[in-house]
Design a protein around this motif. Sequence first.
Motif, PDB file in Angstrom:
ATOM      1  N   VAL A  61       0.829  -1.205   0.000  1.00 39.97           N
ATOM      2  CA  VAL A  61       0.000   0.000   0.000  1.00 39.97           C
ATOM      3  C   VAL A  61       0.869   1.263   0.000  1.00 39.97           C
ATOM      4  O   VAL A  61       1.769   1.426   0.820  1.00 39.97           O
ATOM      5  CB  VAL A  61      -0.948   0.005   1.210  1.00 39.97           C
ATOM      6  CG1 VAL A  61      -1.490   1.414   1.481  1.00 39.97           C
ATOM      7  CG2 VAL A  61      -2.104  -0.956   0.962  1.00 39.97           C
ATOM      8  N   THR A  62       0.577   2.147  -0.941  1.00 40.76           N
ATOM      9  CA  THR A  62       1.194   3.462  -1.020  1.00 40.76           C
ATOM     10  C   THR A  62       0.093   4.508  -1.125  1.00 40.76           C
ATOM     11  O   THR A  62      -0.861   4.332  -1.893  1.00 40.76           O
ATOM     12  CB  THR A  62       2.130   3.563  -2.239  1.00 40.76           C
ATOM     13  OG1 THR A  62       3.242   2.671  -2.052  1.00 40.76           O
ATOM     14  CG2 THR A  62       2.656   4.979  -2.423  1.00 40.76           C
ATOM     15  N   CYS A  63       0.218   5.569  -0.341  1.00 42.21           N
ATOM     16  CA  CYS A  63      -0.750   6.668  -0.374  1.00 42.21           C
ATOM     17  C   CYS A  63       0.003   7.980  -0.550  1.00 42.21           C
ATOM     18  O   CYS A  63       0.990   8.234   0.146  1.00 42.21           O
ATOM     19  CB  CYS A  63      -1.551   6.725   0.931  1.00 42.21           C
ATOM     20  SG  CYS A  63      -2.450   5.221   1.348  1.00 42.21           S
ATOM     21  N   ARG A  64      -0.482   8.806  -1.464  1.00 42.63           N
ATOM     22  CA  ARG A  64       0.121  10.117  -1.706  1.00 42.63           C
ATOM     23  C   ARG A  64      -0.960  11.187  -1.643  1.00 42.63           C
ATOM     24  O   ARG A  64      -2.137  10.904  -1.821  1.00 42.63           O
ATOM     25  CB  ARG A  64       0.799  10.164  -3.073  1.00 42.63           C
ATOM     26  CG  ARG A  64       1.926   9.139  -3.252  1.00 42.63           C
ATOM     27  CD  ARG A  64       2.602   9.313  -4.599  1.00 42.63           C
ATOM     28  NE  ARG A  64       3.666   8.334  -4.795  1.00 42.63           N
ATOM     29  CZ  ARG A  64       3.496   7.153  -5.369  1.00 42.63           C
ATOM     30  NH1 ARG A  64       2.299   6.807  -5.834  1.00 42.63           N
ATOM     31  NH2 ARG A  64       4.511   6.313  -5.510  1.00 42.63           N
ATOM     32  N   TYR A  65      -0.535  12.397  -1.390  1.00 39.93           N
ATOM     33  CA  TYR A  65      -1.447  13.519  -1.456  1.00 39.93           C
ATOM     34  C   TYR A  65      -0.726  14.707  -2.068  1.00 39.93           C
ATOM     35  O   TYR A  65       0.491  14.717  -2.210  1.00 39.93           O
ATOM     36  CB  TYR A  65      -2.038  13.871  -0.088  1.00 39.93           C
ATOM     37  CG  TYR A  65      -1.041  14.374   0.937  1.00 39.93           C
ATOM     38  CD1 TYR A  65      -0.653  15.708   0.977  1.00 39.93           C
ATOM     39  CD2 TYR A  65      -0.503  13.512   1.892  1.00 39.93           C
ATOM     40  CE1 TYR A  65       0.249  16.180   1.906  1.00 39.93           C
ATOM     41  CE2 TYR A  65       0.402  13.963   2.841  1.00 39.93           C
ATOM     42  CZ  TYR A  65       0.762  15.289   2.850  1.00 39.93           C
ATOM     43  OH  TYR A  65       1.649  15.746   3.782  1.00 39.93           O
ATOM     44  N   LEU A  89     -11.518   4.717   4.378  1.00 39.67           N
ATOM     45  CA  LEU A  89     -11.567   6.162   4.577  1.00 39.67           C
ATOM     46  C   LEU A  89     -10.497   6.862   3.746  1.00 39.67           C
ATOM     47  O   LEU A  89     -10.656   8.021   3.368  1.00 39.67           O
ATOM     48  CB  LEU A  89     -11.394   6.502   6.057  1.00 39.67           C
ATOM     49  CG  LEU A  89     -12.550   6.089   6.965  1.00 39.67           C
ATOM     50  CD1 LEU A  89     -12.191   6.337   8.422  1.00 39.67           C
ATOM     51  CD2 LEU A  89     -13.830   6.827   6.599  1.00 39.67           C
ATOM     52  N   VAL A  90      -9.410   6.155   3.476  1.00 38.78           N
ATOM     53  CA  VAL A  90      -8.390   6.595   2.536  1.00 38.78           C
ATOM     54  C   VAL A  90      -8.215   5.496   1.491  1.00 38.78           C
ATOM     55  O   VAL A  90      -8.075   4.316   1.844  1.00 38.78           O
ATOM     56  CB  VAL A  90      -7.048   6.877   3.236  1.00 38.78           C
ATOM     57  CG1 VAL A  90      -5.928   7.079   2.219  1.00 38.78           C
ATOM     58  CG2 VAL A  90      -7.157   8.103   4.141  1.00 38.78           C
ATOM     59  N   THR A  91      -8.237   5.870   0.230  1.00 37.56           N
ATOM     60  CA  THR A  91      -8.027   4.913  -0.854  1.00 37.56           C
ATOM     61  C   THR A  91      -6.565   4.952  -1.283  1.00 37.56           C
ATOM     62  O   THR A  91      -6.061   6.010  -1.662  1.00 37.56           O
ATOM     63  CB  THR A  91      -8.915   5.261  -2.059  1.00 37.56           C
ATOM     64  OG1 THR A  91     -10.289   5.231  -1.652  1.00 37.56           O
ATOM     65  CG2 THR A  91      -8.698   4.264  -3.198  1.00 37.56           C
ATOM     66  N   PRO A  92      -5.864   3.828  -1.219  1.00 40.33           N
ATOM     67  CA  PRO A  92      -4.451   3.831  -1.614  1.00 40.33           C
ATOM     68  C   PRO A  92      -4.269   4.191  -3.080  1.00 40.33           C
ATOM     69  O   PRO A  92      -5.125   3.890  -3.925  1.00 40.33           O
ATOM     70  CB  PRO A  92      -4.003   2.379  -1.357  1.00 40.33           C
ATOM     71  CG  PRO A  92      -5.018   1.804  -0.431  1.00 40.33           C
ATOM     72  CD  PRO A  92      -6.309   2.499  -0.758  1.00 40.33           C
ATOM     73  N   ASP A  93      -3.140   4.815  -3.391  1.00 36.60           N
ATOM     74  CA  ASP A  93      -2.776   5.050  -4.785  1.00 36.60           C
ATOM     75  C   ASP A  93      -2.355   3.751  -5.456  1.00 36.60           C
ATOM     76  O   ASP A  93      -2.528   3.582  -6.661  1.00 36.60           O
ATOM     77  CB  ASP A  93      -1.638   6.065  -4.863  1.00 36.60           C
ATOM     78  CG  ASP A  93      -2.106   7.459  -4.504  1.00 36.60           C
ATOM     79  OD1 ASP A  93      -2.532   8.197  -5.407  1.00 36.60           O
ATOM     80  OD2 ASP A  93      -2.067   7.804  -3.314  1.00 36.60           O
ATOM     81  N   SER A  94      -1.809   2.849  -4.668  1.00 35.91           N
ATOM     82  CA  SER A  94      -1.467   1.525  -5.183  1.00 35.91           C
ATOM     83  C   SER A  94      -1.484   0.549  -4.020  1.00 35.91           C
ATOM     84  O   SER A  94      -1.433   0.930  -2.853  1.00 35.91           O
ATOM     85  CB  SER A  94      -0.086   1.529  -5.856  1.00 35.91           C
ATOM     86  OG  SER A  94       0.925   1.910  -4.936  1.00 35.91           O
TER      87      SER A  94
END
Length: 271
Positions: free
Chosen positions: A7-11, A66-71
């Motif tokens: 899981v990777t999350c960016r903003y 609540l947060v959707t991962p970028d990948s």
Amino acid sequence: MIEIEGVTCRYGGGTEKSGDGDGKADGDRVTAVANVTLSIPEGEFLIVAGANGSGKTTLVRTFNGLVTPDSGTVAVNGTPVSDDLVAARTAVGMVFQDPRDQLVASTVGADVAFGPENLGLSHAEIDRRVADALAAVNMTGREDDRIASLSGGERERVAIAGVLAMEPDHLVLDEPFTGLDEPARRSVLDRLRELRAAGTSVIVVTHDLRDVLGLADRVLGLSAGRVAVDAAPREAATDLPELDVRVPEGAFDDRPVNTGADDTASDTVDS
């Protein structure tokens, strides 16, 4: 079980900020969580620790969409979160760091009953859950109190009770002891101990281990969105100070780390 794979999350870059990380820049975007893989089995008490901005909140908010991962992928009880958000949010109860983000009703009783009512439960079952949840946070008899009249610590207790009343398979608490007085903290800790003994996964997000280290099976330490520590508490304690996480002095001197259903309440210290 909660299963997180890559899981990777960016903003940033014109998108909504997804969480608390300020990690590594990717062009004009910032990586809050970076390629995290993790499994949380039933009944595990997991601490997610790290300094402010390490990605703790962003990571746990992927557990119920609540947060959707970028990948990467997140699955709860074998079902991908992206396939069934309702199931994920029923199975994973989350107590936010700021209770104002989740209090929805005007009175204590109505707020705690809100979730169970949406599950379509009987009145008797809703009443039982509300009573049990309020007892767990030392608020028995306060069903008619107005939310607007409560202190910050009392609102935190109501927020915790509202999630407890849902009886989720997995319970996530983000800095749950902020603002709680000593009796309330002890009551909540006792309830978390009972939930773990009954098979509920308990995930506590914190940068201060004083209240929970004695209950934990495992500690996950994050730094700049990456897993820097993943170990049993005694082993993790060696490396956590490098992540700006304070390990309580004498934490392992006189009590076992991996406690079970027969444990006595651990000592807590006011924050």
